[in-house]
Design a protein around this motif. Structure first.
Motif, PDB file in Angstrom:
ATOM      1  N   ILE A   1      42.152  40.622  43.029  1.00  0.00           N
ATOM      2  CA  ILE A   1      41.053  39.800  43.248  1.00  0.00           C
ATOM      3  C   ILE A   1      40.596  38.722  42.228  1.00  0.00           C
ATOM      4  CG2 ILE A   1      39.243  41.540  42.635  1.00  0.00           C
ATOM      5  CD1 ILE A   1      39.210  39.342  45.795  1.00  0.00           C
ATOM      6  N   ASN A   2      40.680  39.184  41.286  1.00  0.00           N
ATOM      7  CA  ASN A   2      40.204  38.107  39.935  1.00  0.00           C
ATOM      8  C   ASN A   2      41.049  36.949  39.953  1.00  0.00           C
ATOM      9  OD1 ASN A   2      37.781  39.747  39.160  1.00  0.00           O
ATOM     10  ND2 ASN A   2      39.181  41.117  37.892  1.00  0.00           N
ATOM     11  N   GLU A   3      42.424  37.196  40.135  1.00  0.00           N
ATOM     12  CA  GLU A   3      43.198  35.973  40.179  1.00  0.00           C
ATOM     13  C   GLU A   3      42.877  35.412  41.352  1.00  0.00           C
ATOM     14  OE1 GLU A   3      47.337  37.207  39.956  1.00  0.00           O
ATOM     15  OE2 GLU A   3      46.796  38.448  38.206  1.00  0.00           O
ATOM     16  N   ALA A   4      42.592  35.877  42.676  1.00  0.00           N
ATOM     17  CA  ALA A   4      42.222  35.040  43.670  1.00  0.00           C
ATOM     18  C   ALA A   4      41.163  34.243  43.702  1.00  0.00           C
ATOM     19  CB  ALA A   4      42.084  36.215  45.027  1.00  0.00           C
ATOM     20  N   ILE A   5      39.876  34.864  43.021  1.00  0.00           N
ATOM     21  CA  ILE A   5      38.710  34.076  42.792  1.00  0.00           C
ATOM     22  C   ILE A   5      38.892  32.924  41.842  1.00  0.00           C
ATOM     23  CG2 ILE A   5      36.312  33.995  41.885  1.00  0.00           C
ATOM     24  CD1 ILE A   5      36.438  37.293  42.922  1.00  0.00           C
ATOM     25  N   ALA A   6      39.788  32.991  40.881  1.00  0.00           N
ATOM     26  CA  ALA A   6      40.090  32.051  39.801  1.00  0.00           C
ATOM     27  C   ALA A   6      40.796  30.879  40.319  1.00  0.00           C
ATOM     28  CB  ALA A   6      40.806  32.463  38.748  1.00  0.00           C
ATOM     29  N   GLU A   7      41.827  31.261  41.519  1.00  0.00           N
ATOM     30  CA  GLU A   7      42.551  30.358  42.256  1.00  0.00           C
ATOM     31  C   GLU A   7      41.470  29.583  43.245  1.00  0.00           C
ATOM     32  OE1 GLU A   7      45.896  31.697  44.280  1.00  0.00           O
ATOM     33  OE2 GLU A   7      46.799  32.685  42.427  1.00  0.00           O
ATOM     34  N   PHE A   8      40.695  30.320  43.854  1.00  0.00           N
ATOM     35  CA  PHE A   8      39.752  29.525  44.885  1.00  0.00           C
ATOM     36  C   PHE A   8      38.681  28.650  44.231  1.00  0.00           C
ATOM     37  CE2 PHE A   8      35.349  29.969  46.533  1.00  0.00           C
ATOM     38  CZ  PHE A   8      35.387  29.096  47.536  1.00  0.00           C
ATOM     39  N   LYS A   9      38.322  28.882  43.040  1.00  0.00           N
ATOM     40  CA  LYS A   9      37.596  28.001  42.219  1.00  0.00           C
ATOM     41  C   LYS A   9      38.460  26.950  41.613  1.00  0.00           C
ATOM     42  CE  LYS A   9      34.196  31.403  40.613  1.00  0.00           C
ATOM     43  NZ  LYS A   9      33.656  32.354  39.488  1.00  0.00           N
TER      44      LYS A   9
ATOM     45  N   PHE B   1      40.660  35.914  51.677  1.00  0.00           N
ATOM     46  CA  PHE B   1      39.730  36.874  51.238  1.00  0.00           C
ATOM     47  C   PHE B   1      39.506  37.958  52.575  1.00  0.00           C
ATOM     48  CE2 PHE B   1      39.263  33.597  48.179  1.00  0.00           C
ATOM     49  CZ  PHE B   1      39.510  34.304  46.787  1.00  0.00           C
ATOM     50  N   LYS B   2      39.616  39.173  52.325  1.00  0.00           N
ATOM     51  CA  LYS B   2      38.900  39.923  53.339  1.00  0.00           C
ATOM     52  C   LYS B   2      38.004  40.929  52.912  1.00  0.00           C
ATOM     53  CE  LYS B   2      43.102  39.493  56.218  1.00  0.00           C
ATOM     54  NZ  LYS B   2      44.150  40.491  57.047  1.00  0.00           N
ATOM     55  N   ILE B   3      37.094  41.685  53.530  1.00  0.00           N
ATOM     56  CA  ILE B   3      36.300  42.805  53.465  1.00  0.00           C
ATOM     57  C   ILE B   3      36.844  44.051  53.740  1.00  0.00           C
ATOM     58  CG2 ILE B   3      33.769  43.751  53.409  1.00  0.00           C
ATOM     59  CD1 ILE B   3      33.236  40.662  54.542  1.00  0.00           C
ATOM     60  N   GLN B   4      36.900  45.066  52.704  1.00  0.00           N
ATOM     61  CA  GLN B   4      37.682  46.257  53.185  1.00  0.00           C
ATOM     62  C   GLN B   4      36.397  47.206  53.301  1.00  0.00           C
ATOM     63  OE1 GLN B   4      40.923  47.939  50.789  1.00  0.00           O
ATOM     64  NE2 GLN B   4      39.938  49.970  51.059  1.00  0.00           N
ATOM     65  N   ILE B   5      36.472  47.780  54.482  1.00  0.00           N
ATOM     66  CA  ILE B   5      35.402  48.782  54.982  1.00  0.00           C
ATOM     67  C   ILE B   5      35.513  50.172  55.248  1.00  0.00           C
ATOM     68  CG2 ILE B   5      34.376  46.921  56.108  1.00  0.00           C
ATOM     69  CD1 ILE B   5      35.174  48.091  58.804  1.00  0.00           C
ATOM     70  N   LEU B   6      36.914  50.547  55.378  1.00  0.00           N
ATOM     71  CA  LEU B   6      37.201  51.989  55.147  1.00  0.00           C
ATOM     72  C   LEU B   6      38.504  52.324  55.313  1.00  0.00           C
ATOM     73  CD1 LEU B   6      38.075  53.677  58.134  1.00  0.00           C
ATOM     74  CD2 LEU B   6      35.628  52.381  58.727  1.00  0.00           C
ATOM     75  N   THR B   7      38.771  53.692  54.922  1.00  0.00           N
ATOM     76  CA  THR B   7      40.465  53.857  54.830  1.00  0.00           C
ATOM     77  C   THR B   7      40.455  55.193  55.829  1.00  0.00           C
ATOM     78  OG1 THR B   7      40.056  55.155  53.179  1.00  0.00           O
ATOM     79  CG2 THR B   7      40.727  53.141  52.400  1.00  0.00           C
ATOM     80  N   SER B   8      41.658  55.451  56.102  1.00  0.00           N
ATOM     81  CA  SER B   8      41.935  56.382  56.917  1.00  0.00           C
ATOM     82  C   SER B   8      43.354  56.900  56.688  1.00  0.00           C
ATOM     83  CB  SER B   8      41.719  56.216  58.478  1.00  0.00           C
ATOM     84  OG  SER B   8      42.045  57.349  58.999  1.00  0.00           O
ATOM     85  N   SER B   9      43.709  58.163  56.964  1.00  0.00           N
ATOM     86  CA  SER B   9      45.050  58.591  56.887  1.00  0.00           C
ATOM     87  C   SER B   9      45.809  58.319  58.021  1.00  0.00           C
ATOM     88  CB  SER B   9      45.209  60.128  56.435  1.00  0.00           C
ATOM     89  OG  SER B   9      44.615  60.969  57.434  1.00  0.00           O
TER      90      SER B   9
ATOM     91  N   ALA C   1      42.012  40.371  48.263  1.00  0.00           N
ATOM     92  CA  ALA C   1      42.611  39.173  48.347  1.00  0.00           C
ATOM     93  C   ALA C   1      44.077  39.461  48.714  1.00  0.00           C
ATOM     94  CB  ALA C   1      42.360  38.271  47.316  1.00  0.00           C
ATOM     95  N   PHE C   2      44.512  38.589  49.709  1.00  0.00           N
ATOM     96  CA  PHE C   2      46.045  38.484  50.011  1.00  0.00           C
ATOM     97  C   PHE C   2      46.592  37.128  49.838  1.00  0.00           C
ATOM     98  CE2 PHE C   2      44.332  41.941  52.216  1.00  0.00           C
ATOM     99  CZ  PHE C   2      45.141  42.907  52.257  1.00  0.00           C
ATOM    100  N   ARG C   3      47.829  37.053  49.238  1.00  0.00           N
ATOM    101  CA  ARG C   3      48.644  35.915  49.293  1.00  0.00           C
ATOM    102  C   ARG C   3      50.113  36.250  49.952  1.00  0.00           C
ATOM    103  NH1 ARG C   3      50.372  35.082  43.723  1.00  0.00           N
ATOM    104  NH2 ARG C   3      48.358  34.134  43.110  1.00  0.00           N
ATOM    105  N   ASN C   4      50.359  35.235  50.740  1.00  0.00           N
ATOM    106  CA  ASN C   4      51.314  35.362  51.587  1.00  0.00           C
ATOM    107  C   ASN C   4      51.612  36.697  52.106  1.00  0.00           C
ATOM    108  OD1 ASN C   4      52.007  32.751  50.918  1.00  0.00           O
ATOM    109  ND2 ASN C   4      53.134  33.421  49.124  1.00  0.00           N
TER     110      ASN C   4
END
Length: 88
Positions: A75-83, A2-10, A66-69
């Motif tokens: 994100i919902n699948e990742a939270i379910a896997e975490f739980k 899990f990571k927190i996305q804070i901003l985007t840029s071109s 969330a990232f896998r490999n």
């Protein structure tokens, strides 16, 4: 992961770019030609949730991804896997 996305840029940002608001240990990934900047990383969703609360003053639109490999995932699948892992 899990990571927190804070901003985007071109374009890639310098480590001292003012848009990063002095936050250290910022990472990024590229998706669809856009650089997406993240802060914090943990396999523990609750830890990342707490970390997000500490930076919402600087980044009010920050959200958890969330990232896998190394690949971004739902994100919902990742939270379910975490739980599931946590309850074992």
């Amino acid at each position: 992961m899990f990571k927190i996305q804070i901003l985007t840029s071109s374009r890639p940002l310098a480590k001292n770019d003012k848009r990063l608001k002095g936050v250290k240990d910022v990472d990024y990934y590229k998706e669809g030609g856009i650089y997406k900047y993240t802060y914090g990383a943990s396999t523990d969703y609750n830890k990342v949730l707490r970390t997000r609360r500490t930076i919402t003053a600087e980044f009010k639109d920050a959200f958890i991804i969330a990232f896998r490999n190394g690949e971004k995932m739902n994100i919902n699948e990742a939270i379910a896997e975490f739980k599931k892992r946590k309850n074992k």
